[in-house]
Enzyme design. Sequence first.
Site, mmCIF file in Angstrom:
data_model
loop_
_atom_site.group_PDB
_atom_site.id
_atom_site.type_symbol
_atom_site.label_atom_id
_atom_site.label_comp_id
_atom_site.label_asym_id
_atom_site.label_seq_id
_atom_site.Cartn_x
_atom_site.Cartn_y
_atom_site.Cartn_z
ATOM 1 N N ASP A 242 0.808 -1.219 0.000
ATOM 2 C CA ASP A 242 0.000 0.000 0.000
ATOM 3 C C ASP A 242 0.840 1.267 0.000
ATOM 4 O O ASP A 242 0.477 2.270 -0.634
ATOM 5 C CB ASP A 242 -1.000 0.003 1.162
ATOM 6 C CG ASP A 242 -0.381 -0.319 2.518
ATOM 7 O OD1 ASP A 242 0.856 -0.358 2.644
ATOM 8 O OD2 ASP A 242 -1.156 -0.543 3.474
ATOM 9 N N THR A 243 1.988 1.237 0.666
ATOM 10 C CA THR A 243 2.829 2.444 0.681
ATOM 11 C C THR A 243 3.408 2.734 -0.698
ATOM 12 O O THR A 243 3.546 3.898 -1.097
ATOM 13 C CB THR A 243 3.961 2.308 1.706
ATOM 14 O OG1 THR A 243 3.411 1.961 2.967
ATOM 15 C CG2 THR A 243 4.736 3.613 1.841
#
Length: 491
Positions: A242-243
């Site tokens: 997700d980052t």
Amino acid sequence: MGAMHRYLAFDLGAESGRAIQGIIKDGNLALRELHRFPNLPVRLPHGLYWDTFRLFKEMQEGIRIASREDVAIHGIGVDTWGVDFGLLGADGTLVENPRCYRDPRTDGILEAAFQVMPKEAIYKRTGIQFLQFNTLFQLFAMKQQGASGLPVAKTMLHMPDLLNYWLTGRAVSERTIASTSQFYDPVRQDWDRELLEIFGVNPSILAPLVDPGEHLGSVLPEIMEACHAKQTIPVYASAGHDTACAVAAAPAQPGQDWCYISSGTWSLMGAELKAPVMNKRAMAHTFTNEVGIQGTIRFLKNIMGLWLLQECRREWSITERQFTYEELVESAQSAEPFVAIVDPDAFLAPGRMPEKIQDYCRRTKQSIPDQPGQMTRVILESLAVCYRKVLHDLEEALGRRMEVIHILGGGSRNDVLNQYVADATERRVVAGPSEATAIGNILVQALGSGQLKDHEQAREVVRNSFGVKHFEPSGRAGWNIAYERFRELTA
């Protein structure tokens, strides 16, 4: 880029998951949330597990909702948090359900791991920050504890890869999520199979690596039928971490010296680089080298972010009442400033968070916050001075000054924290987009489909489509003293 393309992003976080539709047309991206669902780990007598089957069921519901419209879905992508994984047997079924990274099985594992290989040698090979829940240490703990699933496992898949496997039947490891494992070599851009073997784990469980944007195939007929979907739906390996998605969506201007904070349950603060930095200084400052999209490196540090406030809010819902985040932040503004500073990274385990913070303040001979508003202010101010320390270390490691801090993700909606960050760091803060992770997921799909040509064009879409807020340092007193207190506490 003029033709309309419709994508479906599944963005799974440590608190909730969403199915978000993204339509790209004429250089603009429009988002719409189709489905939201909780994602909470399940405590069993022998461990803390993710409810993985239910998560996949919720994804099917998202596809079903999206398929109601008589408009083609040009892609599906999945992103999740890092490090956690499932193990598949020879028949392709789960033999080890993914455990939550907060599971206590890795307590004390770092000391045992460094007996096998010194930390300096591990960092030299992987460039990853030492966190007890990294995939390497989870697997090592399983080996040490005689976990029954490990000897019969044939394939290890991180969370987004496992969900993609159930969607398409293709078992591969997407590179951004693989790089969180601590057995990925960012220089050779390949698994470090020897490292895994040294820790007693058979490297044959590693799946082939693919780049973000890889077309994995189409949704399987069985899943299409379960979702009442009629048209073939392509699936792309979005940036699985997700980052990596959030950083891909940073609306940074070309040539600008900038860093980012991906702000949510965790705060991940760092810079986008062209090559890994794996020297002694980077290791001393505990920076990690994770893969981004299109060959970039996310040189960053993991910080326990708004998790502290999330856990306090959950506890207050039992002991006091259900506060909204807006209520807590508003009450924090009127609370006394700088009554205490805590180290956010001292609070990994869930449960009794207000009591734990008070105990920390008591041990460190500080004033003890006893009201939700005051506790919230302590958390937000502590995060801001923690970011200042990471910024100092980042600039020292890279040898350059960052002029702008881009705050991305759900935490970017917290204007009070954004201003605290500007004040504490004495840097300009650009906050938003708040849906950076879902945006990045969709952009990577668009790059994979060929609708977008490169990362800069993708960032131009972000700048065209989403507003941001700017925060300038206000010069308010007290931050330097708070920062020095933080340095003393974490020395």
